[in-house]
Design a protein around this motif. Sequence first.
Motif, PDB file in Angstrom:
ATOM      1  N   LEU A  81     -35.369  -5.955  22.473  1.00 50.25           N
ATOM      2  CA  LEU A  81     -33.814  -5.922  22.983  1.00 50.25           C
ATOM      3  C   LEU A  81     -33.902  -6.232  24.317  1.00 50.25           C
ATOM      4  N   VAL A 119     -32.861  -8.181  15.842  1.00 48.01           N
ATOM      5  CA  VAL A 119     -32.341  -7.852  17.170  1.00 48.01           C
ATOM      6  C   VAL A 119     -31.548  -9.005  17.888  1.00 48.01           C
ATOM      7  N   THR A 141     -29.011  -1.491  17.175  1.00 48.50           N
ATOM      8  CA  THR A 141     -28.845  -2.497  18.169  1.00 48.50           C
ATOM      9  C   THR A 141     -27.623  -2.982  18.510  1.00 48.50           C
TER      10      THR A 141
END
Length: 301
Positions: free
Chosen positions: A298, A73, A106
Amino acid sequence: MPLELVLLDIAPMMTVLGGVVLELQDCALAHLKEVIATDSEEVAFKNVDVAILVGSMPRKEGMERKDLLKANVKIFKSQGAALDKFAKKTVKVVVVGNPANTNCLTALKSAPSIPKENFSCLTRLDHNRARAQISLKLNVTCSDVKNVIIWGNHSSTQYPDASHATVAIGGKDVPAYEAVKDDAWLKGGFISTVQQRGAAVIQARKLSSAMSAAKAICDHVRDIWFGTPKGQYVSMGVISDGNPYGIAEDLLYSFPVSIEGKNWKIVEGLKIDEFSREKMEVTAKELLEEKETAFEFLSCA
């Protein structure tokens, strides 16, 4: 068409990357105009037409999947944000680094000014593996095998589907199930072989796929740029947004797509039987779990 190739790596690897540049120069490639090596995302992504995100944190011994997702991430949020800031808004972004689907999602979420349809992840290697297995089974060339499908995640839960594939035999395209005449294999050994092929390569050569992965990336980018032949489709991880197969929205899921004018479209109207539906939902469930875990990181990264 002259190509300018920009190679991005972390600072400690710049000497090694310099060696890659030397090899590229020594290849004397006809269309390669310039090669730039850098550890700067700004330099790497400035006004690029295509971004191929190959590097990711590999899973190490003792590492849990959530730890792998957390590490990636950070990488793909940074690269997505850099693309958003520096790349052309028409850039085509291809994510290769695993877990490719969720890493791609992502990056997509981190680049809000770039159309989400411009992002895709590589399941072409699995697609090529599936074609190769059928061609080996029938002793035909891979070019004779068309329209296999990889549904879902680039992982061992993926569903390699031959139910819509055809094989060129005697001058006409024959359904794969009719050509192979072995339903048990197509619903068993064929699927598991493609699902586990990456692990088999690692076991054999002690390294992950290299040449076949590079070929798959070239196939993927070529089809984005020049389109798919009429009546044929390929497998590509793309955003599920109102798709025709009941996959939850906002997953980065591999579908059969046709491509024209540098734009992909999910192939519609394919019949999905109960066997396929179950396989498709298993891999969708895994992707949903990956997404939920990744998005926890995230939001606070």
